[in-house]
Design an enzyme around this catalytic site. Sequence first.
Site, short mmCIF file in Angstrom:
data_model
loop_
_atom_site.label_atom_id
_atom_site.label_comp_id
_atom_site.label_asym_id
_atom_site.label_seq_id
_atom_site.Cartn_x
_atom_site.Cartn_y
_atom_site.Cartn_z
N LYS A 101 15.79 20.95 -6.18
CA LYS A 101 14.81 20.09 -6.83
C LYS A 101 13.85 21.00 -7.57
O LYS A 101 13.60 22.12 -7.12
CB LYS A 101 14.04 19.29 -5.77
CG LYS A 101 13.56 17.95 -6.24
CD LYS A 101 14.61 16.87 -6.08
CE LYS A 101 14.12 15.54 -6.55
NZ LYS A 101 15.07 14.46 -6.34
N GLY A 203 8.88 -3.31 -3.42
CA GLY A 203 8.87 -2.46 -4.61
C GLY A 203 9.78 -3.04 -5.68
O GLY A 203 11.00 -2.91 -5.60
N VAL A 204 9.16 -3.73 -6.66
CA VAL A 204 9.95 -4.40 -7.70
C VAL A 204 9.90 -3.56 -8.97
O VAL A 204 9.50 -4.02 -10.03
CB VAL A 204 9.42 -5.84 -7.92
CG1 VAL A 204 10.44 -6.67 -8.72
CG2 VAL A 204 9.15 -6.53 -6.60
N GLY A 205 10.27 -2.28 -8.84
CA GLY A 205 10.29 -1.37 -9.98
C GLY A 205 11.66 -1.36 -10.63
O GLY A 205 12.38 -2.38 -10.61
N VAL A 207 14.54 0.04 -9.79
CA VAL A 207 15.67 -0.25 -8.90
C VAL A 207 15.50 -1.63 -8.27
O VAL A 207 16.44 -2.44 -8.26
CB VAL A 207 15.79 0.82 -7.78
CG1 VAL A 207 16.94 0.47 -6.84
CG2 VAL A 207 15.99 2.21 -8.37
P1 NAD Z 1 9.56 2.62 -9.78
O1 NAD Z 1 8.38 3.53 -9.90
O2 NAD Z 1 10.19 2.07 -10.99
O3 NAD Z 1 9.18 1.37 -8.83
C1 NAD Z 1 8.47 1.48 -7.63
C2 NAD Z 1 7.75 0.16 -7.40
O4 NAD Z 1 7.19 0.22 -6.08
C3 NAD Z 1 6.60 -0.08 -8.36
O5 NAD Z 1 6.67 -1.40 -8.86
C4 NAD Z 1 5.34 0.13 -7.49
O6 NAD Z 1 4.27 -0.68 -7.89
C5 NAD Z 1 5.87 -0.28 -6.13
N1 NAD Z 1 5.15 0.29 -5.00
C6 NAD Z 1 4.64 1.54 -4.88
N2 NAD Z 1 4.09 1.69 -3.65
C7 NAD Z 1 4.28 0.54 -3.01
C8 NAD Z 1 3.95 0.08 -1.71
N3 NAD Z 1 3.32 0.86 -0.83
N4 NAD Z 1 4.29 -1.20 -1.35
C9 NAD Z 1 4.92 -2.00 -2.23
N5 NAD Z 1 5.25 -1.63 -3.48
C10 NAD Z 1 4.94 -0.38 -3.85
O7 NAD Z 1 10.63 3.44 -8.88
P2 NAD Z 1 12.20 3.23 -8.81
O8 NAD Z 1 12.85 4.13 -9.81
O9 NAD Z 1 12.52 1.77 -8.79
O10 NAD Z 1 12.51 3.88 -7.39
C11 NAD Z 1 12.16 3.19 -6.20
C12 NAD Z 1 12.46 4.06 -4.99
O11 NAD Z 1 13.85 4.40 -4.97
C13 NAD Z 1 11.71 5.40 -4.96
O12 NAD Z 1 11.46 5.73 -3.62
C14 NAD Z 1 12.72 6.37 -5.53
O13 NAD Z 1 12.49 7.70 -5.07
C15 NAD Z 1 14.01 5.82 -4.95
N6 NAD Z 1 15.19 6.16 -5.73
C16 NAD Z 1 15.27 5.78 -7.05
C17 NAD Z 1 16.40 6.11 -7.78
C18 NAD Z 1 16.52 5.65 -9.22
O14 NAD Z 1 17.65 5.66 -9.73
N7 NAD Z 1 15.45 5.27 -9.89
C19 NAD Z 1 17.45 6.81 -7.18
C20 NAD Z 1 17.35 7.16 -5.82
C21 NAD Z 1 16.21 6.83 -5.12
#
Ligand code: NAD
Length: 387
Positions: A101, A203-205, A207
Amino acid sequence: MRASRGNAADTPRDTSLVEDPEGILGILAGWQGVGVVIRRDLPTGTWIFVVLHDDTLGPPTGGCRMKVYARPSDALLDGIRLAEGMTYKWAAMDFPFGGAKSVLAVPRLLSGDERRGLLLRFGALLNSLGGRYGTGADLGTTTEDMRTIAEVSPYVIGVHGRSEGPMDPSPYTALGVFSGIQAALGHREGERGLSGRSVLIQGVGAVGASLARRLVEAGAEVILSDIDEGRARATAEELDAEVVAPGAEYDTPCTVYAPCAVGATLNRETIPRLACDIVAGAANNQLGHPGDAEALMERDILYAPDFVINGGGAMAFTLIYQGASLDTVEARVRSIGPRLETIFAEAELRSTSPAEAALAHAEAILARGPEEGAPSSFEDMRALSPE
Ligand code: NAD
């Protein structure tokens, strides 16, 4: 995770002759990873750490995180923890990469020419490593940033592909989690179908939203929760889903709790509150402490180990880097479900937690070493067809 591969938390540290036991040298005093490249980017005041944890299966590869940290040593610790996780993620998928990383510990959020300059200089650093490390987008960096680095360096996954251009990993991560949820339901409930099952997504981001859409399409009842309540409500309206307030997700009855926000949400405080049968989500490092896997088992909650279920994006990136067709990528990402079925069955057989079984599975692959004919460099990888 095994100390012999240099687990930062478990390895005894010898800090004799170390001037600052709590600082960078103190952190590295007991660490047995491949090595860390440290560079100070003077024009921006950024500390750059490229943490190479393990190269047993192939070139160390993992995303590039850009973040403001209180101290450079916090950035190094973050990089070490994440690089160790990548070793096990690649091994669990049996992909020919090692764990690594990079962390760009910026003094403040950078934009414009300042950001571009840092990324180009980071690309030159990658080139000086000559394929000893491959990078990709991670927290704080975007596909656009990767495209900038790729202007000067070939060691960027997710940008250079024979068949595709820059891409977003999150729909593939969501697909892997979806197939993992099906596998967990099959194991736990005897029926993989989602119709009538409730899945609570924290977490509605990128993913979480993509996963929610797939689940609703498959007939599941979806409940959403996000600290950004507007974001949760917008997706809920689109999908006709329910919303619960942040904090209430742990007590809300559901079949599956899918953590898709931040790490360490499964801990001593939340596990007793969980009202679900299954935990299966995308977030990295979901367990607050390794012992929390047993705590979930004691509560009869089936846990899909994070580093197995959330590998879909990394898998897709590398396959596309090799020039795979999207059909091949989708089929390989869907294989996360069957891989988890094997891990659940193995855990049951040995009366251990699925997290232990998944680690044992990854350890066995690391002990076996690279498969015969597996590519050993980025150049080999791009020359080989995964079809
Ligand atoms: P993102 O930043 O797009 O979405 C994260 C969401 O979580 C946001 O809407 C944020 O407001 C919300 N959030 C943050 N803290 C919170 C809490 N304490 N309670 C509730 N909601 C909260 O991130 P993402 O790309 O969707 O990734 C989500 C998770 O999956 C992360 O932990 C990331 O490391 C992991 N991940 C992502 C990928 C990928 O392809 N993007 C791959 C492997 C792992």
